[in-house]
Design an enzyme around this catalytic site. Structure first.
Site, PDB file in Angstrom:
ATOM      1  N   TYR B 289     -20.384 -12.509  26.595  1.00  0.00           N
ATOM      2  CA  TYR B 289     -18.929 -12.417  25.238  1.00  0.00           C
ATOM      3  C   TYR B 289     -19.497 -13.551  24.432  1.00  0.00           C
ATOM      4  CZ  TYR B 289     -16.680  -9.472  28.222  1.00  0.00           C
ATOM      5  OH  TYR B 289     -16.634  -8.653  29.490  1.00  0.00           O
ATOM      6  N   HIS B 300     -16.879  -6.216  23.922  1.00  0.00           N
ATOM      7  CA  HIS B 300     -17.531  -6.182  24.204  1.00  0.00           C
ATOM      8  C   HIS B 300     -18.391  -7.440  24.137  1.00  0.00           C
ATOM      9  CE1 HIS B 300     -20.821  -3.332  24.638  1.00  0.00           C
ATOM     10  NE2 HIS B 300     -21.277  -3.697  23.535  1.00  0.00           N
ATOM     11  N   LYS B 331     -25.201  -3.057  24.735  1.00  0.00           N
ATOM     12  CA  LYS B 331     -26.300  -4.566  25.364  1.00  0.00           C
ATOM     13  C   LYS B 331     -27.542  -4.384  25.309  1.00  0.00           C
ATOM     14  CE  LYS B 331     -22.353  -4.596  28.775  1.00  0.00           C
ATOM     15  NZ  LYS B 331     -20.876  -4.249  27.795  1.00  0.00           N
TER      16      LYS B 331
END
Lengths: 353, 353
Positions: B289, B300, B331
Site C-alpha cells: 500500500y 487498494h 496492481k
C-alpha cells in the site's frame, strides 16, 4: 454459565458427561467417550474464547493466553487448525475431526441429521506440499464419497479454500492420421512444413501448427514429435539431413528440459481427442480445446493443463497464482501428474465455503 | 518489379546502391554502406516474401524456402527475429537493428523524421533468462533515453510484449516507532501480542498484524522481525524463554527458506514509508500500500512485490502468469532484486505494441 469445567489432556480437553445434552447433543461439540465429552484443542479454545467453558490443567485454571500457549506446544498445527475452526463455526458450519483434519457439514446440516460434505485438509501457506499427498487426500475422500477441500492459511491468517478432484478428460480413442510423410524442416526450435496443401489440411482438421505466412505452417516441438511418430511428416535439418523420431525426442529434450514431461501429456490428450495448444500466455504447458471447430471463432479453450512429475512438490502460492489466472480467463486448471505409464489429472479449483 | 537483386553474405544481404532511393530513403529498409544497401536477414526475408527483391548466393538464386533454411543456419535466432520483424512491419512500424535486437519507431514516425522510441530485446519463450540480463537491458535503454521492451515469441509464434523499467518506490525516511518492548509470544510460525491496547495501536497506525479475535494481534514472521529490531516488542517462546532479534532471524530462516530475502525487502519498503502485507493470495511475497488509511475501506494495494536474488533466472512463463494476475487485480508487479546492500526494483508490464 461458567460452571462447565474441562480438564486439559495432551491433545484434548475432557468435559464431564453432565453436559452432553447442552454441549454435544444441541451444539455438536466433541465426541462422547467413557470419561465424558472429548473436545479437540480447537473446540476447547473456541468454547473458552466464547466463555462457555473453563479449562483447568491439573488444578490450575487456564486463561485463553495460557491455554493457547499450551495447545501450541502440544500440537504444532494447533494455531492454523484453530483459525480454520473458528472461521467455519463463526460462519455457521458444524465441524468435526476426521481422518483428515476436519469434516464439515453442509449449510443447514449437522451431525446426526445429514452426512458431512467436505473433508478439510489444513495447511499453512509455507508448507511445501508433495503432489502425492494431495492425490492421497482425493482418493481417501473419494472412498468416503466426500468432497476434499484444502484450507490454506496465509501469514495474515486469511483462509483460502481449494477443492481438489480427479478430472476425467474423455476416453482414449484410436485416431487415424493420414500417413503423408510430408517433408518438414527442423529449424532451431520449431519445424516448418513447406507444402501449402498439407499445411492447410493439418491446420484445419486438427488445429496443428500456426501459419508463418499464408502458405508455410510452423509446428511446435510437441506437435513435431507427435506428427513424426504418426508418420504424417518426415523430418530433416536445414542441410536436408533426416531426423528420426527417437533422434528428435533426444534433440527436443536438449532444447526444452521439460520436453519429455510435456510430450507425455500432449500425446495422451491427443489420444483422448482433445486439442492441446501452447498455454505459454497463461503460464501453463497447454491450453486444451474440448470441442474444436476451426470455423467457429468463438471456440474457447476450457482447460489449462500443466505436466508435473509424481515427485513434484507444490509451493502453495503456486495455487494462488494458477487459480486466479485460470479464473480470470475462465478456464479450469488441471495438473497432469506423470507416474510411470499413467497420468492422473488433478483439478484444483478455488471455492468459497 | 523483380530486377532488384541482393547478394547473401553470412549475416546480411547486400543490394546495389541504385536502389537507395526506393528501398532505403522511401521505405526505410537497410543501412547505406560502401557496397550498397546492407539488409539484415530479417529485412531480406521480408522483402523476398513480399516479392520486392530476389536473393542470390554466389550465382544461385534462392527461393524463400532456401533462404529461410540458410538464414536459420547462419543466425540461430533468425526465426524469432523474423517473426517479430514481420509482425511489426505488417502493422506499420518501422524497425532498424540496434544495440539490442531492434529499435522501433513510434507510430507515424520513421528514421530521419523522429527518434526511435523502443529498444526491443527478442526472446524465445524457452529461453531461461537471468534477471541481470534484464537489468542490463534497462540500463542500456535508460542511457539512450529509450523505453525497453521484451518481445517473447511463444511456441505458436505469438508475440507478447513486456515493458521493463526501474521503479522508484518513494524516499527512505527515518521512521520512529514507539519503543514499547511489549510482550509478544512466538508460537510455531506466527507471533501473538496479547495486550489489546498495543494491538490496536500497531494495527491502526502501521497496519501491522491481523487480529486473531477482538483483542489479540497476530504478527507474521517479517513483521515480528521488524518490530523486534525496532524494540516495539520483546519476544518469548510459549514457555516464556526470551528470543533475541538475531536468534529470531535464524529461527525464521528455518521456518521459511526465503525469509532473509523477503525480510530485506520488507525492511526497505517500511523504511520508504510503504505498507507491505502478505501477497500470498496473489502468489507474490507482498502486496504494498502506498497510501494506507485504516478508516478507508476502499484502500487498494498498488503493487505486488516479489523478492529475488541477483542470481535469479526467469522462466519466461513466469511473466505470463505474474503479469496476467497483476492485471486482473489492477496492481503493478515489481521484482525486488537483492544484490549485496542494494535493492533494484524492476517493474514488468505487459503492453500492446
Amino acid at each position: 454459565m461458567h460452571e462447565i469445567q474441562g480438564q486439559l489432556k495432551t491433545e484434548s480437553v475432557i468435559l464431564p458427561s453432565d453436559f452432553i445434552e447442552e454441549i454435544h447433543n444441541q451444539s455438536f461439540y466433541g465426541r462422547i467417550v467413557k470419561q465424558g465429552i472429548k473436545l479437540t484443542l480447537s473446540e476447547a479454545a473456541y468454547l473458552l474464547h466464547k466463555q462457555k467453558i473453563e479449562i483447568v490443567s491439573g488444578t490450575k485454571k487456564l486463561d485463553f493466553v495460557d491455554f493457547f500457549k499450551l495447545a501450541s506446544s502440544n500440537d504444532e498445527n494447533f494455531e492454523v487448525k484453530y483459525i480454520v475452526y473458528e472461521d467455519l463455526r463463526e460462519r455457521g458450519y458444524y465441524v468435526q475431526p476426521s481422518v483428515m483434519d476436519f469434516r464439515v457439514y453442509p449449510r443447514g446440516g449437522h451431525p446426526g441429521k445429514t452426512p458431512s460434505k467436505y473433508l478439510l485438509h489444513i495447511l499453512s501457506e509455507r508448507k511445501i506440499t508433495p503432489v502425492c499427498e494431495l492425490i492421497e487426500c482425493v482418493e481417501t475422500a473419494n472412498n468416503l464419497k466426500k468432497r476434499v477441500v484444502l484450507a490454506i492459511v496465509d501469514e495474515e491468517s486469511d483462509i483460502t479454500f481449494y477443492e481438489l478432484k480427479k478430472s476425467v478428460l474423455g476416453e482414449v480413442t484410436t485416431t487415424s492420421l493420414p500417413q503423408l510423410e510430408e517433408e518438414a524442416t527442423f529449424l532451431g526450435d520449431r519445424t516448418i512444413i513447406w507444402n501449402s496443401k498439407t499445411s492447410k489440411q493439418l491446420h484445419q482438421q486438427g488445429f496443428y501448427g500456426k501459419f508463418l505466412d499464408k502458405t508455410h505452417l510452423q509446428l511446435s516441438l510437441v506437435e513435431t514429435a507427435y506428427l513424426l511418430k504418426e508418420h504424417v511428416i518426415r523430418l530433416q535439418r536445414a542441410n536436408n539431413e533426416p531426423i528420426t523420431y527417437s533422434e528428435f525426442i533426444t534433440l527436443a529434450g536438449t532444447i526444452e528440459p521439460d520436453f519429455q514431461l510435456k510430450y507425455r501429456t500432449y500425446e495422451d490428450l491427443r489420444q483422448r481427442n482433445l486439442v492441446p495448444k501452447t498455454g505459454f500466455k497463461f503460464g501453463a504447458h497447454f491450453r486444451v480445446y474440448v470441442k474444436y471447430n476451426r470455423e467457429d471463432k468463438t471456440t474457447h479453450a476450457e482447460y489449462l493443463v500443466h505436466s508435473i512429475p509424481k515427485s513434484h512438490q507444490f509451493s502453495l502460492s503456486d495455487f494462488s497464482r494458477a487459480s486466479r489466472l485460470a479464473h480470470s480467463v475462465r478456464k479450469h486448471i488441471i495438473y497432469a501428474v506423470i507416474s510411470g505409464d499413467s497420468i492422473t489429472y488433478l483439478e484444483i479449483m478455488r471455492i468459497k465455503l
